[in-house]
Motif scaffolding. Sequence first.
Motif, PDB file in Angstrom:
ATOM      1  N   PRO A  91       8.599  -0.308  45.594  1.00 25.85           N
ATOM      2  CA  PRO A  91       9.960  -0.791  45.416  1.00 25.85           C
ATOM      3  C   PRO A  91      10.875  -0.339  46.551  1.00 25.85           C
ATOM      4  N   GLN A  92      11.742  -1.233  46.991  1.00 27.09           N
ATOM      5  CA  GLN A  92      12.760  -0.931  47.981  1.00 27.09           C
ATOM      6  C   GLN A  92      14.110  -1.092  47.309  1.00 27.09           C
ATOM      7  N   ILE A  93      15.032  -0.231  47.659  1.00 31.24           N
ATOM      8  CA  ILE A  93      16.337  -0.291  47.016  1.00 31.24           C
ATOM      9  C   ILE A  93      17.013  -1.637  47.254  1.00 31.24           C
ATOM     10  N   SER A  94      16.741  -2.231  48.424  1.00 29.39           N
ATOM     11  CA  SER A  94      17.365  -3.520  48.721  1.00 29.39           C
ATOM     12  C   SER A  94      16.914  -4.582  47.720  1.00 29.39           C
ATOM     13  N   ALA A  95      15.634  -4.542  47.334  1.00 32.78           N
ATOM     14  CA  ALA A  95      15.128  -5.524  46.368  1.00 32.78           C
ATOM     15  C   ALA A  95      15.735  -5.283  44.990  1.00 32.78           C
ATOM     16  N   VAL A  96      15.905  -4.002  44.647  1.00 32.37           N
ATOM     17  CA  VAL A  96      16.501  -3.677  43.348  1.00 32.37           C
ATOM     18  C   VAL A  96      17.960  -4.145  43.307  1.00 32.37           C
ATOM     19  N   ARG A  97      18.706  -3.842  44.366  1.00 35.03           N
ATOM     20  CA  ARG A  97      20.115  -4.227  44.414  1.00 35.03           C
ATOM     21  C   ARG A  97      20.279  -5.742  44.405  1.00 35.03           C
ATOM     22  N   ALA A  98      19.292  -6.445  44.968  1.00 38.29           N
ATOM     23  CA  ALA A  98      19.359  -7.906  44.979  1.00 38.29           C
ATOM     24  C   ALA A  98      18.889  -8.489  43.645  1.00 38.29           C
ATOM     25  N   GLY A  99      18.558  -7.605  42.702  1.00 42.17           N
ATOM     26  CA  GLY A  99      18.154  -8.081  41.380  1.00 42.17           C
ATOM     27  C   GLY A  99      16.817  -8.797  41.365  1.00 42.17           C
ATOM     28  N   GLN A 100      15.902  -8.400  42.250  1.00 43.09           N
ATOM     29  CA  GLN A 100      14.614  -9.089  42.322  1.00 43.09           C
ATOM     30  C   GLN A 100      13.558  -8.474  41.406  1.00 43.09           C
ATOM     31  N   LEU A 101      13.800  -7.235  40.942  1.00 46.31           N
ATOM     32  CA  LEU A 101      12.770  -6.530  40.182  1.00 46.31           C
ATOM     33  C   LEU A 101      13.237  -6.244  38.754  1.00 46.31           C
ATOM     34  N   VAL A 102      12.268  -6.200  37.836  1.00 48.53           N
ATOM     35  CA  VAL A 102      12.562  -5.916  36.432  1.00 48.53           C
ATOM     36  C   VAL A 102      12.258  -4.440  36.163  1.00 48.53           C
ATOM     37  N   PRO A 103      13.200  -3.695  35.549  1.00 48.11           N
ATOM     38  CA  PRO A 103      12.899  -2.299  35.219  1.00 48.11           C
ATOM     39  C   PRO A 103      11.772  -2.228  34.187  1.00 48.11           C
ATOM     40  N   LEU A 104      10.889  -1.255  34.356  1.00 49.86           N
ATOM     41  CA  LEU A 104       9.699  -1.211  33.507  1.00 49.86           C
ATOM     42  C   LEU A 104       9.618   0.076  32.691  1.00 49.86           C
ATOM     43  N   ASP A 105      10.752   0.759  32.476  1.00 50.65           N
ATOM     44  CA  ASP A 105      10.716   2.032  31.739  1.00 50.65           C
ATOM     45  C   ASP A 105      10.092   1.866  30.358  1.00 50.65           C
ATOM     46  N   ASP A 106      10.451   0.758  29.654  1.00 50.23           N
ATOM     47  CA  ASP A 106       9.890   0.562  28.316  1.00 50.23           C
ATOM     48  C   ASP A 106       8.396   0.271  28.378  1.00 50.23           C
ATOM     49  N   VAL A 107       7.939  -0.278  29.507  1.00 48.01           N
ATOM     50  CA  VAL A 107       6.507  -0.547  29.640  1.00 48.01           C
ATOM     51  C   VAL A 107       5.739   0.765  29.821  1.00 48.01           C
ATOM     52  N   VAL A 108       6.298   1.662  30.622  1.00 46.71           N
ATOM     53  CA  VAL A 108       5.618   2.941  30.882  1.00 46.71           C
ATOM     54  C   VAL A 108       5.610   3.808  29.613  1.00 46.71           C
ATOM     55  N   GLY A 109       6.750   3.864  28.939  1.00 42.52           N
ATOM     56  CA  GLY A 109       6.828   4.581  27.666  1.00 42.52           C
ATOM     57  C   GLY A 109       6.373   6.018  27.773  1.00 42.52           C
ATOM     58  N   ASP A 110       5.559   6.435  26.795  1.00 43.80           N
ATOM     59  CA  ASP A 110       5.130   7.833  26.713  1.00 43.80           C
ATOM     60  C   ASP A 110       4.176   8.230  27.819  1.00 43.80           C
ATOM     61  N   ALA A 111       3.533   7.227  28.425  1.00 46.86           N
ATOM     62  CA  ALA A 111       2.561   7.534  29.485  1.00 46.86           C
ATOM     63  C   ALA A 111       3.238   8.154  30.695  1.00 46.86           C
ATOM     64  N   LYS A 112       4.578   8.101  30.723  1.00 51.76           N
ATOM     65  CA  LYS A 112       5.343   8.615  31.862  1.00 51.76           C
ATOM     66  C   LYS A 112       4.915  10.024  32.257  1.00 51.76           C
ATOM     67  N   ASN A 113       4.674  10.859  31.246  1.00 51.62           N
ATOM     68  CA  ASN A 113       4.335  12.257  31.534  1.00 51.62           C
ATOM     69  C   ASN A 113       2.953  12.416  32.146  1.00 51.62           C
ATOM     70  N   ASP A 114       2.135  11.379  31.991  1.00 52.76           N
ATOM     71  CA  ASP A 114       0.775  11.470  32.516  1.00 52.76           C
ATOM     72  C   ASP A 114       0.716  11.119  34.003  1.00 52.76           C
ATOM     73  N   PHE A 115       1.716  10.369  34.505  1.00 54.97           N
ATOM     74  CA  PHE A 115       1.746  10.017  35.933  1.00 54.97           C
ATOM     75  C   PHE A 115       2.231  11.209  36.730  1.00 54.97           C
ATOM     76  N   SER A 116       1.632  11.433  37.912  1.00 61.23           N
ATOM     77  CA  SER A 116       2.129  12.556  38.706  1.00 61.23           C
ATOM     78  C   SER A 116       3.554  12.227  39.145  1.00 61.23           C
ATOM     79  N   SER A 117       4.428  13.216  38.957  1.00 58.76           N
ATOM     80  CA  SER A 117       5.864  12.942  39.065  1.00 58.76           C
ATOM     81  C   SER A 117       6.259  12.545  40.476  1.00 58.76           C
TER      82      SER A 117
END
Lengths: 409, 292
Positions: A91-117
């Motif tokens: 992800p690039q901030i420019s793409a996020v600011r242009a509204g091109q990407l969908v946030p995926l926090d709900d997709v990651v859910g509890d698995a978040k802690n398993d990914f290396s930070s």
Amino acid sequence: MISRRRLLSLAGASALLAACGSNTGRGGDGQALKQWYHAYGEPGVQQAVERYAKAYQRTPVDVQWNPGDYDSKLATSLLSDGGPDVFESTPQISAVRAGQLVPLDDVVGDAKNDFSSSILATHTVDGKIYGIPQAVDMQMLFYRKSLFDRAGVRPPTTVDELIDASRRLTRDGVKGLFAGNDGGGAVLGGPALWSVGLDYVRDHQVGFDDPLAATAIGKLRELHTSGSLLLGAVKDWAEPDAFTQGLVAMQWTGLWAVPAVQKALGDDFGVLPFPKLTDSGRPSVPVGAFGAMVNAKSKRIDEAKEFVRWLWIERTDYQEDFNLSYGFHIPPRESIAAKASKLTSGAAADAVKFVRDNAKASNPPDWTQVMRTAFNDAVSRVVRDGAPAGQELRGAAQKARDELKRLYG
Amino acid sequence: MRNGRAFWLFVGPFAVGLLVFVYVPIGWSLLLSFFDARNTVTPTEFVGLRNYVDMLTDGPFLSSLGTFSVFAAFIVPLTFVLALALALLVNQIGFMQSFFRSVFFLPTACSYVVASLVWKLSIFNGVRFGLANTVLGWFGAEPVAWTVSTSPPWYWLVLVTLRLWLQLGFYMILFIAGLQRIPQHLYEAAWIDGARPGWQTLRYITMPQLRTTSVAVLLLLLIAAYQAFDEFYNVLGTDRGYPPFARPPLIYLYYTALGSGGQDFGHGSAGAVILTLLIAGVTLVQGKVITR
């Protein structure tokens, strides 16, 4: 991986672009989700990702394999309505600011802690996760043990020791170090900053606006003028050829090179992070990961998110297969990395340790093209032309500051 | 009526193609240059001339324009003189003329990318077994990192020889075509008037007769110099971007508009318009000076 992909795309851009239109997926019926990958170099990856997509029951998924300049093609397609629903990128901030990407926090859910930070951080912009890391790649320093023994040199733990080692290992037609055909300016700029405890960007501020940065980049100049660097090799730093052919005693390249180096040199090699220069700094390895993302222009965002959740969160067996069965990557999920037998010994085990202890984002989301160009130009002028480091870096910092102000206000 | 239909039948497809793939993008690009168009080609934020001001105060873009003005001032006359010399030589020989014509023209058919890779990877690579370094080795010289060294800037040698090799044949053909249209009786008349073959006839017969060709060749060379991209990108570009020297304006604009994390079409378009105006301006001045 990123680096190798870019290298390939440069070398064969024109040749490969001709093949860009080929859609290797099944015939689209308008109902299938479109998923894009760049062309991985390792045989079998394409078949694997097609197999994963086929195994998904709820929605048909068309996989498109994209040889050539994937970044440009993807960026262009995201501007139109014809882009993919799901794709891999960083992800690039420019793409996020242009509204091109969908946030995926709900997709990651509890698995978040398993990914290396440190990996997840490179996929997080303004506190939201935009990509689910698929496979981790990293760069490190490879060194030839036998040449070190013969020259009586110990593996360097500081930048000064590295320069000294490079000098002493230069003899009998062998050069000390290969860090890219530009003399290391491009790939070692980041590690040099980290070696004195600085960074590209830190807390939305320029991270290298400090006199220490000039000292750090000055060390790259010292290395460049030491006469111990290999310059103008046939293959650039992303390929281990100079190292395996015995042209150098040390080479800066990546984890992906481990199988080739092992095959050529057996166990006559070791790996190191880029060393620290001062006590304020730390050894470092640049780390990056492609992540699965969802196109905000997709008409079927919910289905796309569900597919991404299934593939990269639920099916941990696929993540293991994707990372370890073809090329050589580190699974971003710590639970999977921990049980990978391939990663428990030798250089691979060291690499896993470096990623845990010394990881730095090679391509942070808010390190934009403008900042990157300004910084790389400055480093290049210092390293190759001997321009005054302080002045060059202050100029680059000013540009970065303007850009950050535009981004964050 | 029949003629009209035939006209459109033949011209129509090209006109439509030209309109859709050339004029619309040019117009669109002009439009984008007045907007803040980051990561979008349908921008909403009008910024007036700000992109132009930014580009004209932007160090890298100006310095690349400067570098390539110098490059043009150097490569245009050099290619011109060499192509003309080659044309005069090939045109004079009666024996195997078409053979030599073909041989010199052949590199034009070679892809810039392929030629760049040959130059970079085999002739001018920096290791001791590269072709150029092998030759240096015979004289006991140290290997030179041709595309890396900035003092002296050996990469210019690589880029200029590459460009000459690729381009000379094409311009040579243009000159030969021009030479063959010069009536023989002009030379005979000159000889009768006492002009010596060689410099005098070249100066007073050949060159004036070649004026139209010369103007065309100069124009093409000039445009080609400012539009340099392929061989520079392939010889000096790395996976980490392009070094800050010998950076053609087009490569800088390419990274601005299409680089990853960039996608700044506003500034990119403004730069493209500036470059177009510059080429048009220099071309007009040059045309005026030569045809005066």
